[in-house]
Design an enzyme around this catalytic site. Structure first.
Site, PDB file in Angstrom:
ATOM      1  N   SER A  82       0.844  -1.191   0.000  1.00  0.00           N
ATOM      2  CA  SER A  82       0.000   0.000   0.000  1.00  0.00           C
ATOM      3  C   SER A  82       0.878   1.238   0.000  1.00  0.00           C
ATOM      4  CB  SER A  82      -0.894   0.014   1.248  1.00  0.00           C
ATOM      5  OG  SER A  82      -1.515   1.267   1.431  1.00  0.00           O
ATOM      6  N   TYR A 115      -2.855  -1.485  10.169  1.00  0.00           N
ATOM      7  CA  TYR A 115      -2.861  -1.752   8.726  1.00  0.00           C
ATOM      8  C   TYR A 115      -1.586  -1.241   8.063  1.00  0.00           C
ATOM      9  CZ  TYR A 115      -4.376  -1.228   3.820  1.00  0.00           C
ATOM     10  OH  TYR A 115      -4.474  -1.262   2.446  1.00  0.00           O
TER      11      TYR A 115
END
Length: 279
Positions: A172, A185
């Site tokens: 990400s 996350y």
């Protein structure tokens, strides 16, 4: 570009999203780049995983679709794979459990005899505005699903992968530009990029490549299921292209990394971020 404010319960379903995401159902055209390959795609029921499964099938791959319990979305993904003339194998279950990771690979090998491409994409996130607000069990679950599953899947799959095979991890933009409200996350996404870089070196002598993809703001069920409605409305507006990306706009990068055209690409992290650089 904005979306209407909206909210779902995790993990979210695409049928409740406004607008509906584009997974390339009516746009992706394959050209045989993955002909004859057998792929495992986790989180394949919706979002990026669904777009990857559809693209892989149209490029000639059979696909195992691993997902939690979003049966309606998963069956729709399988329908698109089968419409492309390829085999789809649906495997529900919780990848935060190591035993299920092993079961997914075992069923893939039973169905296809091998694993040519492993896409570790399933993930969990939740917006939290303070450190104290993060439950201990949420931290443990996020690491187990996002990061440890990659380890268990790869360890189980590698004995069934030959030269030219490919492991792809979904990292990400948060891997090096972490959002403070997505602490667990973001930490896992940085670790995925690091782990993939290690795997690229560790598996090179076997001819197995490992790369990661670093998406920016992509319109998937994870967004309305894990963010406040007012954040959903503005989601993606802070990148140079000024909008969230669609899953269909990420899938071609996975195709390239899975294909033999990327035979000298290993250890890479490819940004798909709408213009926001990664370091």
């Amino acid at each position: 570009m904005t979306q209407p404010p909206q909210e779902q319960k995790p993990p979210g379903t695409e049928s409740q999203m406004q607008p509906r995401p584009d997974h390339g159902e009516h746009s992706y055209q394959g050209s045989g780049r993955l002909a004859g390959k057998a792929a495992v795609v986790t989180g394949g029921d919706s979002g990026i995983g669904k777009a990857v499964a559809i693209a892989f099938a149209r490029e000639g791959a059979d696909v195992v679709i691993s997902y939690l319990d979003e049966h309606e979305d998963a069956r729709d993904t399988a329908r698109w794979v089968e419409d492309a003339g390829r085999k789809a194998v649906l495997i529900p279950g919780d990848l935060s459990e190591p035993a299920h990771c092993l079961a997914v690979v075992a069923q893939a090998v039973e169905a296809f005899g091998r694993v040519d491409v492993l896409v570790s994409n399933a993930a969990y996130q939740m917006t939290r505005t303070s450190l104290e607000e993060i439950p201990d069990e949420e931290w443990d679950h996020t690491l187990a699903l996002n990061l440890s599953a990659l380890f268990h899947l790869a360890k189980a799959a590698v004995p069934h992968m030959g030269p030219g095979s490919s492991i792809i991890g979904s990292s990400s933009v948060n891997s090096d530009q972490p959002s403070p409200t997505l602490l667990p996350y973001a930490a896992t996404k940085a670790a995925i990029a690091n782990m993939i870089a290690s795997l690229a070196q560790l598996l090179a002598d076997r001819g197995i490549r490992a790369n990661s993809v670093a998406p920016g703001p992509i319109w998937t069920p994870l967004i309305p299921a894990t963010m406040p409605p007012e954040h959903v409305e503005k989601f993606g507006s802070n990148v140079p292209l000024g909008r969230p990306g669609q899953p269909a706009e990420v899938a071609p990068v996975y195709v390239m990394l899975a294909s033999d055209e990327a035979s000298y690409v290993s250890g890479a992290r490819v940004a798909v971020t709408g213009g926001k650089p990664i370091l």
